[in-house]
Motif scaffolding. Structure first.
Motif, short mmCIF file in Angstrom:
data_model
loop_
_atom_site.label_atom_id
_atom_site.label_comp_id
_atom_site.label_asym_id
_atom_site.label_seq_id
_atom_site.Cartn_x
_atom_site.Cartn_y
_atom_site.Cartn_z
N TYR A 1 10.11 -1.50 -7.56
CA TYR A 1 9.22 -0.34 -7.61
C TYR A 1 9.21 0.26 -9.00
O TYR A 1 10.15 0.13 -9.78
N ASN A 2 8.12 0.97 -9.32
CA ASN A 2 7.95 1.50 -10.67
C ASN A 2 8.49 2.92 -10.81
O ASN A 2 8.04 3.68 -11.63
N PHE A 3 9.45 3.28 -9.97
CA PHE A 3 10.06 4.60 -10.09
C PHE A 3 11.56 4.47 -9.88
O PHE A 3 12.03 3.58 -9.20
N ARG A 4 12.29 5.35 -10.50
CA ARG A 4 13.73 5.44 -10.29
C ARG A 4 14.12 6.91 -10.40
O ARG A 4 13.72 7.60 -11.34
N LEU A 5 14.91 7.38 -9.45
CA LEU A 5 15.35 8.77 -9.46
C LEU A 5 16.75 8.86 -10.06
O LEU A 5 17.54 7.91 -9.97
N LEU B 1 11.63 8.99 -1.97
CA LEU B 1 12.96 9.39 -1.50
C LEU B 1 13.52 8.38 -0.50
O LEU B 1 14.70 8.01 -0.56
N ALA B 2 12.68 7.92 0.42
CA ALA B 2 13.14 6.96 1.43
C ALA B 2 13.54 5.64 0.77
O ALA B 2 14.54 5.03 1.14
N SER B 3 12.76 5.22 -0.21
CA SER B 3 13.06 3.97 -0.90
C SER B 3 14.35 4.07 -1.72
O SER B 3 15.21 3.19 -1.67
N GLU B 4 14.51 5.16 -2.45
CA GLU B 4 15.66 5.33 -3.32
C GLU B 4 16.96 5.61 -2.56
O GLU B 4 18.02 5.12 -2.94
N LEU B 5 16.87 6.40 -1.50
CA LEU B 5 18.09 6.80 -0.78
C LEU B 5 18.43 5.90 0.39
O LEU B 5 19.60 5.70 0.71
N LEU B 6 17.39 5.34 1.04
CA LEU B 6 17.63 4.55 2.26
C LEU B 6 17.16 3.10 2.13
O LEU B 6 17.25 2.34 3.09
N LEU C 1 0.89 4.64 -3.13
CA LEU C 1 0.94 6.09 -2.91
C LEU C 1 2.06 6.76 -3.71
O LEU C 1 2.14 7.98 -3.79
N THR C 2 2.95 5.96 -4.29
CA THR C 2 4.07 6.53 -5.06
C THR C 2 3.76 6.60 -6.56
O THR C 2 4.60 7.03 -7.34
N GLU C 3 2.57 6.20 -6.95
CA GLU C 3 2.27 6.05 -8.37
C GLU C 3 2.02 7.36 -9.10
O GLU C 3 2.11 7.42 -10.32
N GLY C 4 1.68 8.43 -8.39
CA GLY C 4 1.40 9.69 -9.07
C GLY C 4 2.64 10.30 -9.70
O GLY C 4 3.73 10.27 -9.13
N LYS C 5 2.48 10.84 -10.89
CA LYS C 5 3.62 11.46 -11.60
C LYS C 5 4.18 12.65 -10.82
O LYS C 5 5.38 12.88 -10.82
N ASN C 6 3.29 13.39 -10.17
CA ASN C 6 3.75 14.57 -9.45
C ASN C 6 4.64 14.18 -8.27
O ASN C 6 5.60 14.89 -7.94
N ALA D 1 9.91 14.55 -5.94
CA ALA D 1 10.98 13.78 -5.30
C ALA D 1 12.30 14.05 -6.00
O ALA D 1 13.33 14.28 -5.37
N GLN D 2 12.28 14.05 -7.34
CA GLN D 2 13.49 14.33 -8.10
C GLN D 2 13.97 15.77 -7.85
O GLN D 2 15.17 16.02 -7.70
N ASN D 3 13.02 16.69 -7.76
CA ASN D 3 13.40 18.09 -7.51
C ASN D 3 14.07 18.26 -6.16
O ASN D 3 14.93 19.13 -5.98
N ALA D 4 13.68 17.45 -5.17
CA ALA D 4 14.26 17.56 -3.83
C ALA D 4 15.72 17.12 -3.78
O ALA D 4 16.46 17.54 -2.89
N ILE D 5 16.16 16.30 -4.73
CA ILE D 5 17.55 15.84 -4.76
C ILE D 5 18.51 17.03 -4.83
O ILE D 5 19.60 17.00 -4.27
#
Length: 387
Positions: A3-7, A281-286, A297-302, A307-311
């Protein structure tokens, strides 16, 4: 899939990391969890996190199947006691759910269950694997008065909430009833989420309803797509501070929910960023698996930002009241909304509240005066707060 995101998860405690590892590992592979994750674990903290995140039933169901000697016996025993208590609670709620459904139906009141045993059975296939402290019921706002009469007639007591100029229509989306003998709490909703969040009308949800197989008397709940979007909006609004909500999303996606069935709803109700946040969040944590359509659907910067703020909420153990009163949460909450929703949010701030009533009591016939007085009352309260 890459995936193109990492928290940034560096702030998570080792106890929370172990909890997440157990949750995302298949039952027959628990013994393969990395040995280093068990080093120097505070098992009291581990149990507290399992309870706080309301995931202890699933943790117990996984750990009871392994003979792993790295887990102290008292941990399994504590989890079993809580698991047994939760199973009894869910059975009690299931019985009440059926009785309330029958009562409402006989009185021509349509109701949809939002959470509780009905979604535990639907998502997990077993009511003992999910926790619920109450029953959340959605009705049409036109049935509110009749609903109150029915619940009071069978022994429920309504939560007393001060009200000024019908502020509940703007600031609330549910009311609480409690049965003192049964010790059961009902939340009667007339909206899925607080105003001004955009959502389907009750009639639209009713058309897509499903009937549960959990009870002999028909019990209705949300359609698959509506349920997923409701759980995502609810989790996002609370900062995902309980992993249980994220597990719900993980389980639903694992069952192969099709994106094409939900895309129209995502566009119509403007919650693409929230869906993206939940998926990240589901991908990164679970380690929730997504196909290419869902990944888009995960491509938007917002989505990644919120997602990072929710951590920050997920890693803690603060109460909901503490979380929602923090400046960080208020900033986070605003970041979930569109520009138009933020405008309505600030507009509602000028509407009189019960807090104004407690600050300065005015005869009911003069309550309209709270509109011009509200800015002064807010300033007064802020200056009177202890530093």
């Amino acid at each position: 899939m890459d995936y193109n995101f990492r928290l940034d998860l560096s702030s998570l405690s080792k106890e929370l990391r172990l909890l997440l590892e157990i949750l995302k590992t298949e039952d027959d592979s628990i013994g393969l969890v990395k040995k280093e994750l068990y080093i120097d674990i505070d098992w009291g903290e581990f149990l507290q996190l399992a309870s706080y995140h309301r995931v202890y039933p699933l943790i117990y169901s996984k750990l009871k199947k392994t003979d792993d000697n790295r887990i102290p016996p008292h941990v399994i025993q504590t989890l079993y006691k809580e698991f047994k208590k939760n199973t009894l609670q869910m059975l009690l709620l299931s019985g009440e759910m059926e009785q309330v459904s029958e009562l409402f139906t006989e009185n021509q009141i349509r109701l949809l269950y939002l959470k509780g045993p009905v979604i535990a059975a639907d998502i997990y296939g077993d009511i003992s694997l999910r926790t619920s402290k109450d029953l959340d019921i959605l009705i049409s706002i036109t049935d509110l008065k009749r609903t109150e009469e029915l619940l009071l007639s069978i022994g429920y007591e309504k939560e007393v909430v001060p009200n000024v100029l019908n502020e509940w229509k703007w600031r609330k989306h549910h009311v609480v009833y409690f049965h003192p003998q049964k010790h059961i709490e009902l939340e009667i909703h007339w909206r899925l989420q607080p105003f001004p969040l955009k959502e389907p009308k009750f009639n639209e949800l009713w058309e897509r309803k499903r009937v549960s197989t959990l009870t002999s008397y028909p019990v209705y709940f949300l359609g698959k797509e509506d349920l997923l979007l409701y759980l995502i909006s609810h989790g996002a609004r609370h900062g995902w501070f309980r992993l249980r909500w994220l597990l719900d999303i993980d389980q639903m996606l694992r069952k192969g929910l099709k994106l094409k069935d939900i895309n129209l709803l995502i566009s119509k109700y403007q919650n693409r960023n929230l869906v993206g946040q939940a998926l990240i969040l589901a991908s990164e944590l679970l380690k929730t698996q997504m196909n290419n359509d869902w990944e888009k659907l995960t491509e938007g910067k917002n989505s990644k930002k919120i997602a990072q703020n929710a951590i920050e909420f997920i890693k803690g153990t603060e109460s909901l009241a503490t979380i929602m009163s923090s400046k960080y949460y208020k900033h986070y909450s605003l970041s979930l909304n569109s520009i138009l929703q933020r405008f309505f949010f600030f507009l509602i701030l000028f509407y009189p509240s019960s807090t104004d009533l407690m600050t300065l009591r005015i005869p009911k016939s003069l309550h309209l005066l709270y509109f011009p007085l509200r800015p002064f009352l807010v300033v007064w309260r802020k200056t009177r707060k202890p530093s």
